[in-house]
Design a protein around this motif. Structure first.
Motif, PDB file in Angstrom:
ATOM      1  N   ASN A   8       4.391 -34.073  26.372  1.00  0.00           N
ATOM      2  CA  ASN A   8       4.287 -33.911  24.919  1.00  0.00           C
ATOM      3  C   ASN A   8       3.221 -32.900  24.564  1.00  0.00           C
ATOM      4  O   ASN A   8       2.082 -33.102  24.779  1.00  0.00           O
ATOM      5  CB  ASN A   8       3.958 -35.241  24.255  1.00  0.00           C
ATOM      6  N   LEU A  64      13.989 -28.114  18.302  1.00  0.00           N
ATOM      7  CA  LEU A  64      13.523 -29.231  19.142  1.00  0.00           C
ATOM      8  C   LEU A  64      12.042 -29.077  19.494  1.00  0.00           C
ATOM      9  O   LEU A  64      11.299 -30.060  19.539  1.00  0.00           O
ATOM     10  CB  LEU A  64      14.360 -29.309  20.424  1.00  0.00           C
ATOM     11  N   HIS A 110       9.913 -27.915  17.613  1.00  0.00           N
ATOM     12  CA  HIS A 110       9.151 -28.289  16.415  1.00  0.00           C
ATOM     13  C   HIS A 110       9.442 -29.729  15.988  1.00  0.00           C
ATOM     14  O   HIS A 110       9.356 -30.066  14.801  1.00  0.00           O
ATOM     15  CB  HIS A 110       9.438 -27.299  15.278  1.00  0.00           C
ATOM     16  N   ASP A 111       9.798 -30.526  16.960  1.00  0.00           N
ATOM     17  CA  ASP A 111       9.973 -31.971  16.750  1.00  0.00           C
ATOM     18  C   ASP A 111      10.960 -32.313  15.648  1.00  0.00           C
ATOM     19  O   ASP A 111      10.723 -33.255  14.858  1.00  0.00           O
ATOM     20  CB  ASP A 111       8.621 -32.644  16.441  1.00  0.00           C
ATOM     21  N   LYS A 168      13.726 -34.098  13.887  1.00  0.00           N
ATOM     22  CA  LYS A 168      14.212 -35.467  14.146  1.00  0.00           C
ATOM     23  C   LYS A 168      15.734 -35.544  14.004  1.00  0.00           C
ATOM     24  O   LYS A 168      16.371 -36.484  14.453  1.00  0.00           O
ATOM     25  CB  LYS A 168      13.546 -36.458  13.168  1.00  0.00           C
ATOM     26  N   SER A 192      17.549 -29.016   9.430  1.00  0.00           N
ATOM     27  CA  SER A 192      16.924 -30.293   9.781  1.00  0.00           C
ATOM     28  C   SER A 192      16.247 -30.866   8.546  1.00  0.00           C
ATOM     29  O   SER A 192      15.601 -30.135   7.787  1.00  0.00           O
ATOM     30  CB  SER A 192      15.891 -30.105  10.894  1.00  0.00           C
ATOM     31  N   ASN A 220      13.977 -33.187   8.745  1.00  0.00           N
ATOM     32  CA  ASN A 220      12.634 -33.639   9.094  1.00  0.00           C
ATOM     33  C   ASN A 220      12.111 -32.878  10.311  1.00  0.00           C
ATOM     34  O   ASN A 220      12.479 -33.169  11.438  1.00  0.00           O
ATOM     35  CB  ASN A 220      12.690 -35.157   9.389  1.00  0.00           C
ATOM     36  N   ILE A 221      11.286 -31.883  10.050  1.00  0.00           N
ATOM     37  CA  ILE A 221      10.810 -31.030  11.136  1.00  0.00           C
ATOM     38  C   ILE A 221       9.330 -30.699  10.929  1.00  0.00           C
ATOM     39  O   ILE A 221       8.861 -30.589   9.784  1.00  0.00           O
ATOM     40  CB  ILE A 221      11.663 -29.737  11.202  1.00  0.00           C
ATOM     41  N   GLU A 222       8.595 -30.587  12.033  1.00  0.00           N
ATOM     42  CA  GLU A 222       7.174 -30.215  11.964  1.00  0.00           C
ATOM     43  C   GLU A 222       7.095 -28.694  11.786  1.00  0.00           C
ATOM     44  O   GLU A 222       7.420 -27.948  12.715  1.00  0.00           O
ATOM     45  CB  GLU A 222       6.463 -30.604  13.267  1.00  0.00           C
TER      46      GLU A 222
END
Lengths: 416, 113
Positions: free
Chosen positions: A416, B20, B22-23, B25, B44, B46-48
């Motif tokens: 991570n 992916l 950038h996390d 969801k 997306s 919900n993304i960082e």
């Protein structure tokens, strides 16, 4: 294409054209026309297997003439195809010009370009969409010369056979280079050298099967080292000055370049602008010169090829932070093993070893230094496999090194 | 698969890798293949994603199409799983639109034939 882009193409190409003309003028200053023509002919009929220094083969004037003509021919083609002079194009033309000191000449590049043209027609692609790949693909141009002038076959059979071999290489190199990219994840900047190494190994093996022996050689010049060093310093200081005047108010942003890993699609002209790119090219050129001097090496054809290639790729991924660990790794490892640090082979292993600079950019200094050491060991051994017909021997070695090192480094990456 | 579809596939793979990384969801991908162009949309909810990411992606995707880099960059993108090759996508597409409405991100690309 906007007017601004037109201007951009003109100014970047103009630098290369002026550099090429300078080499031609120097050639005529150094040697009389008759001697130049004889030298150029000697260069054309030389088998060109690594390491064949054109300065030793045809004289410094003829070598300069070949470099200048290659620069002009390729500049014309880039202009003719309206190719933007961004990072990849800059890397490709400086690589071609550098290798015009040791294996690429005004005769043996054409079959590969023709083969690529036939491939583009066959696959219904625009020729310009593969032209930059073909410029790199001239890594295998010694095949044309070796078959044409280096075998015992009669010339009327050998020369057409050499040309045909070059055309076949040009026809298959584009899909082949795509295939091998996966092996090293894009961490080897000289991917065409890796593809060329594999294809060269196949060609050499086939030729050896017919009793035609191809072996690496060592034809090197030593007498113009100081003059070449001074010439390079002048060129690279000019690059820094050009970069400064291209966008002087942005030069304080130079350190931003260190944020880039430098993998295979890092175009500094697009990301940071032409000014910072030219400054980086100049700085990288000077770093290469310091590296050669610290190694107590000579400036000759192969070393110039290495330096010009590094400088070209300083528009496309290389910068001091990701290159220095590789150079240090090569130097350190050469202290502990059997190879002479001042030999041309070791010095160019360092210069071309910077093909692996993205590993240092991504994983840091220690990984970069270890990579440099591993690369040196591989590059000193793989030449005999393809017999030296692949000019980018370090691209081949770099592909193998990256293919082994990257999966190992990924083991230690945090999830991570 | 023909060369054009291979390129579309590489571009989408790189975009998915980027999301992916950038996390993201959830990811929705839509591809419309037309006679004269291909439209790619990735979204997306919900993304960082940060201001800096936005500036970066805007500059990288809007560099303009460069035919001469098509084949080379097609080899590069999608190879690595880290979504670092957005600049390569930028030179392979004719238009790019980015909408960021925190925390959702929507990217639409058009590649002409």
């Amino acid at each position: 294409m906007t007017n601004n882009e037109n201007i951009k193409i003109q100014s970047s190409l103009m630098i290369i054209i002026l550099l090429s003309i300078s080499f031609i003028v120097m050639a005529f200053v150094l040697e009389p026309p008759q001697s130049l023509l004889k030298g150029l002919l000697d260069i054309i009929i030389a088998p060109d297997i690594l390491l064949t220094d054109y300065i030793a083969v045809g004289g410094i004037g003829a070598a300069f003439l070949n470099v200048g003509l290659m620069g002009l021919i390729n500049s014309f083609l880039l202009y003719r195809f309206r190719i933007h002079m961004h990072g990849l194009a800059i890397a490709s033309i400086y690589t071609v010009m550098g290798f015009s000191f040791i294996g690429k000449n005004i005769f043996n590049l054409w079959p590969i370009y023709i083969g690529g043209y036939l491939y583009s027609r066959f696959k219904d692609l625009e020729y310009k969409s593969i032209f930059l790949i073909l410029m790199f693909a001239t890594t295998l141009s010694p095949v044309v010369s070796e078959i044409g002038f280096g075998t015992y076959l009669p010339r009327h059979i050998a020369i057409p056979a050499g040309i045909l071999a070059g055309i076949v290489i040009g026809f298959i190199i584009v899909p082949l280079s795509a295939q091998v990219m996966k092996f090293h994840d894009g961490y080897n900047l000289y991917n065409i050298g890796f593809a060329g190494g594999i294809l060269g190994t196949v060609i050499t093996s086939l030729m050896r099967g017919f009793g035609i022996n191809i072996n690496t050689q060592n034809v090197l010049s030593y007498e113009y080292s100081l003059h070449l060093c001074i010439l390079l310093i002048i060129i690279f200081v000019m690059f820094i000055i050009i970069g400064y005047f291209k966008d002087n108010n942005k030069l304080k942003e130079y350190r931003k370049i260190f944020n880039y890993v430098g993998r295979t699609a890092t175009d500094f002209t697009q990301l940071l602008g032409d000014g910072i790119t030219y400054v980086n090219m100049g700085i990288m050129g000077l770093i290469c010169i310091i590296y050669v001097i610290l190694s107590k090496g000579y400036f000759n054809g192969p070393v110039l090829a290495g330096i010009f290639t590094v400088v070209g790729f300083s528009a496309f991924g290389k910068h001091p932070k990701n290159v220095l660990p590789i150079l240090i790794g090569v130097m350190l490892s050469s202290f502990f093993n059997i190879w002479d640090i001042s030999s041309t082979s070791v010095i160019i292993a360092g210069l071309f070893g910077t093909t692996l600079s993205p590993i240092a950019g991504k994983y840091g200094w220690i990984a970069g230094i270890i990579t440099g050491g591993v690369h040196l060991a591989i590059s000193m051994n793989v030449g005999m496999v393809h017999g030296g017909i692949n000019l980018y021997n370090n691209g081949f070695a770099g592909g193998i090194a990256a293919g082994i090192i990257i999966p190992i480094l990924k083991i230690f990456e945090k999830e991570n | 698969m023909n060369r054009e579809m291979t390129k579309i596939s590489s571009i989408t793979k790189e975009l998915i890798n980027y999301f992916l990384m950038h996390d993201a969801k959830d990811i929705e991908l839509k591809i419309k293949v037309k006679e004269d162009k291909t439209e790619i949309n990735i979204h997306s909810e919900n993304i960082e994603f940060t201001e800096e990411d936005m500036e970066n992606i805007k500059s990288l995707l809007n560099v303009g199409r460069e035919i001469e880099n098509d084949e080379y960059y097609c080899q590069v993108i999608g190879v690595n799983s880290e979504g670092e090759e957005l600049s390569a996508i930028g030179v392979m597409v004719d238009e790019a639109k980015i909408k960021w409405n925190k925390p959702s991100l929507d990217i639409s690309l058009i590649r002409k034939r």
